[in-house]
Design a protein around this motif. Structure first.
Motif, PDB file in Angstrom:
ATOM      1  N   CYS A 180      -6.261  13.937  19.508  1.00  0.00           N
ATOM      2  CA  CYS A 180      -6.569  13.295  20.713  1.00  0.00           C
ATOM      3  C   CYS A 180      -5.030  12.603  20.965  1.00  0.00           C
ATOM      4  CB  CYS A 180      -6.826  11.116  20.079  1.00  0.00           C
ATOM      5  SG  CYS A 180      -4.899  10.425  19.617  1.00  0.00           S
TER       6      CYS A 180
ATOM      7  N   ALA B 270       3.622   0.415  13.891  1.00  0.00           N
ATOM      8  CA  ALA B 270       2.136   0.399  13.126  1.00  0.00           C
ATOM      9  C   ALA B 270       1.497  -1.101  12.731  1.00  0.00           C
ATOM     10  CB  ALA B 270       2.301   1.336  12.217  1.00  0.00           C
TER      11      ALA B 270
ATOM     12  N   ASN C  79      -8.142   8.068   4.002  1.00  0.00           N
ATOM     13  CA  ASN C  79      -8.923   9.240   4.229  1.00  0.00           C
ATOM     14  C   ASN C  79     -10.074   8.787   5.499  1.00  0.00           C
ATOM     15  OD1 ASN C  79      -8.209  11.860   4.561  1.00  0.00           O
ATOM     16  ND2 ASN C  79     -10.450  12.795   3.242  1.00  0.00           N
TER      17      ASN C  79
ATOM     18  N   SER D 263      -3.616  15.077   3.834  1.00  0.00           N
ATOM     19  CA  SER D 263      -4.493  14.569   4.428  1.00  0.00           C
ATOM     20  C   SER D 263      -4.943  13.455   3.500  1.00  0.00           C
ATOM     21  CB  SER D 263      -6.014  15.687   5.267  1.00  0.00           C
ATOM     22  OG  SER D 263      -7.274  15.070   4.871  1.00  0.00           O
ATOM     23  N   CYS D 264      -4.398  13.107   2.235  1.00  0.00           N
ATOM     24  CA  CYS D 264      -5.104  11.956   1.710  1.00  0.00           C
ATOM     25  C   CYS D 264      -6.087  12.154   0.900  1.00  0.00           C
ATOM     26  CB  CYS D 264      -4.844  11.064   2.240  1.00  0.00           C
ATOM     27  SG  CYS D 264      -6.346  10.180   2.683  1.00  0.00           S
ATOM     28  N   ALA D 265      -6.785  13.288   0.849  1.00  0.00           N
ATOM     29  CA  ALA D 265      -7.990  13.926   0.853  1.00  0.00           C
ATOM     30  C   ALA D 265      -8.403  13.383  -0.814  1.00  0.00           C
ATOM     31  CB  ALA D 265      -7.848  15.110   1.029  1.00  0.00           C
TER      32      ALA D 265
ATOM     33  N   VAL E 240       6.057   9.520  -1.522  1.00  0.00           N
ATOM     34  CA  VAL E 240       6.702   9.740   0.183  1.00  0.00           C
ATOM     35  C   VAL E 240       8.106   8.473  -0.033  1.00  0.00           C
ATOM     36  CG1 VAL E 240       6.553   9.379   2.494  1.00  0.00           C
ATOM     37  CG2 VAL E 240       4.206   9.580   0.922  1.00  0.00           C
TER      38      VAL E 240
ATOM     39  N   PHE F 271       0.333  -1.089  -0.237  1.00  0.00           N
ATOM     40  CA  PHE F 271       0.138  -0.084  -0.103  1.00  0.00           C
ATOM     41  C   PHE F 271       0.354   0.738  -0.136  1.00  0.00           C
ATOM     42  CE2 PHE F 271      -3.181   3.259   1.936  1.00  0.00           C
ATOM     43  CZ  PHE F 271      -3.666   3.183   1.511  1.00  0.00           C
TER      44      PHE F 271
ATOM     45  N   ASN G 224       2.630   8.002   6.167  1.00  0.00           N
ATOM     46  CA  ASN G 224       3.259   7.112   4.836  1.00  0.00           C
ATOM     47  C   ASN G 224       1.826   6.411   4.320  1.00  0.00           C
ATOM     48  OD1 ASN G 224       5.759   5.886   6.305  1.00  0.00           O
ATOM     49  ND2 ASN G 224       4.855   7.062   8.246  1.00  0.00           N
ATOM     50  N   CYS G 225       0.969   6.168   4.683  1.00  0.00           N
ATOM     51  CA  CYS G 225      -0.181   5.874   3.906  1.00  0.00           C
ATOM     52  C   CYS G 225      -1.386   7.024   2.362  1.00  0.00           C
ATOM     53  CB  CYS G 225      -1.124   4.958   4.143  1.00  0.00           C
ATOM     54  SG  CYS G 225      -0.013   3.459   4.917  1.00  0.00           S
ATOM     55  N   CYS G 226      -0.864   8.024   3.072  1.00  0.00           N
ATOM     56  CA  CYS G 226      -1.761   9.093   2.246  1.00  0.00           C
ATOM     57  C   CYS G 226      -0.693  10.056   1.957  1.00  0.00           C
ATOM     58  CB  CYS G 226      -2.191  10.210   3.800  1.00  0.00           C
ATOM     59  SG  CYS G 226      -3.715   9.153   4.196  1.00  0.00           S
TER      60      CYS G 226
ATOM     61  N   VAL H 165       0.660   4.382  -2.722  1.00  0.00           N
ATOM     62  CA  VAL H 165       1.099   5.381  -2.423  1.00  0.00           C
ATOM     63  C   VAL H 165       2.030   6.724  -3.264  1.00  0.00           C
ATOM     64  CG1 VAL H 165       0.999   7.373  -0.621  1.00  0.00           C
ATOM     65  CG2 VAL H 165      -0.431   5.058   0.094  1.00  0.00           C
ATOM     66  N   GLU H 166       3.216   5.803  -3.000  1.00  0.00           N
ATOM     67  CA  GLU H 166       4.046   6.618  -3.209  1.00  0.00           C
ATOM     68  C   GLU H 166       4.344   6.647  -4.984  1.00  0.00           C
ATOM     69  OE1 GLU H 166       8.898   5.480  -3.714  1.00  0.00           O
ATOM     70  OE2 GLU H 166       8.071   4.633  -2.232  1.00  0.00           O
TER      71      GLU H 166
ATOM     72  N   ASN I 194      -2.517   8.620  18.420  1.00  0.00           N
ATOM     73  CA  ASN I 194      -2.306   9.726  17.445  1.00  0.00           C
ATOM     74  C   ASN I 194      -1.192   9.406  16.712  1.00  0.00           C
ATOM     75  OD1 ASN I 194      -2.366  12.261  17.210  1.00  0.00           O
ATOM     76  ND2 ASN I 194      -0.600  12.881  18.779  1.00  0.00           N
TER      77      ASN I 194
ATOM     78  N   THR J 100      -2.247   7.051  14.175  1.00  0.00           N
ATOM     79  CA  THR J 100      -2.807   8.408  12.488  1.00  0.00           C
ATOM     80  C   THR J 100      -1.996   8.674  12.330  1.00  0.00           C
ATOM     81  OG1 THR J 100      -3.184   9.742  14.324  1.00  0.00           O
ATOM     82  CG2 THR J 100      -4.874   8.241  13.819  1.00  0.00           C
TER      83      THR J 100
ATOM     84  N   PHE K  74       1.384   8.113  11.532  1.00  0.00           N
ATOM     85  CA  PHE K  74       2.004   7.070  10.740  1.00  0.00           C
ATOM     86  C   PHE K  74       1.572   6.877   9.367  1.00  0.00           C
ATOM     87  CE2 PHE K  74       2.462   3.646   9.096  1.00  0.00           C
ATOM     88  CZ  PHE K  74       3.881   2.885   8.941  1.00  0.00           C
ATOM     89  N   LEU K  75      -0.076   7.260   9.833  1.00  0.00           N
ATOM     90  CA  LEU K  75      -0.690   6.352   8.098  1.00  0.00           C
ATOM     91  C   LEU K  75      -0.986   7.762   7.458  1.00  0.00           C
ATOM     92  CD1 LEU K  75      -4.160   4.643  10.511  1.00  0.00           C
ATOM     93  CD2 LEU K  75      -2.321   3.784   8.167  1.00  0.00           C
ATOM     94  N   THR K  76      -1.572   8.586   8.421  1.00  0.00           N
ATOM     95  CA  THR K  76      -0.902  10.193   7.495  1.00  0.00           C
ATOM     96  C   THR K  76       0.343  10.567   6.594  1.00  0.00           C
ATOM     97  OG1 THR K  76      -2.707  11.034   9.164  1.00  0.00           O
ATOM     98  CG2 THR K  76      -1.544  12.617   7.037  1.00  0.00           C
TER      99      THR K  76
END
Lengths: 114, 114
Positions: free
Chosen positions: A97, B6, A81, B96-98, B106, A22, B90-92, A26-27, B81, B84, B86-88
DNA sequence: GTGTTATTTCGAGAATTCTCGAAATGTCTT
DNA sequence: AAGACATTTCGAGAATTCTCGAAATAACAC
């Protein structure tokens, strides 16, 4: 995104090869990457990768399109998202959080599950 | 948080009972909830819950403290926190990966794994 | 110390997930 | 159509996770 969908997405990402795949997607951005290249970069057999891509796909995190004889996968950023939104809303008490954490109770029962 | 951590956190949340338990703990805030109450609200045997609480704990998502004969669990908001974040990151693709998603590659290789 | 409550650990069976070679499918080239 | 390439599906074994009763541990009350 409801809890059931979130669990599907979390499960999909909660595996070494799938998380790596994944991240590669993303990259790669919009263009995506053909399955073969992902398998090669991850150094796993095609059939294994195919299994994982199916998981990611069923979780809605990636999509597929054909380009000649290649199947090109790409990240579904909207789904990702949605996942982070779910986590922030339901597992962080609404705020980022962050630190202090009196954090308003998230009394919600907004979903009837699947 | 690195990929290994993660994956541990994602795995921990990627299970119906654990996600439910964690949400309960988020709702409960700082005060947390004794194991027995969580088991009762989730309607699962104590031993099963204990197994899941251990998983959450090993993933760093919850912490334990004793209060009399009760063990009180509470959510670790910082860890959540971290997940989230990490996900933002590395995965977005950082944002915000909107929606639009040209999203800067990345390229990172920031972690040596565990 | 004995009994009671709260919870965890142990153990074993059930269920699910992961792996990967071999065979099948779909596409392109000639 | 035949051959090569890209990828998936099938099938079965290996590994991991989940479940839960019974026994063990810890703290309190008397």
């Amino acid at each position: 995104m409801n809890a059931t969908q979130a669990i599907a997405a979390l499960s999909a990402l909660a595996q070494e090869h799938r998380l790596a795949a994944f991240r590669l997607l993303v990259e790669a951005g919009r263009d995506g990457l053909p399955a073969g290249q992902i398998a090669e970069r991850l150094a796993i057999p095609n059939s294994s990768l195919s299994f994982h891509l199916t998981q990611l796909s069923e979780a809605g995190l990636v999509q597929q399109r054909r380009d000649g004889r290649s199947l090109v996968y790409s990240a579904n950023f909207a789904a990702m998202n949605g996942l982070t939104a779910f986590l922030t809303e339901n597992c962080c008490g609404g705020e980022s959080c962050a630190g202090d954490a009196a954090i308003g109770p998230v009394t919600g029962e907004e979903e009837t599950a699947a």
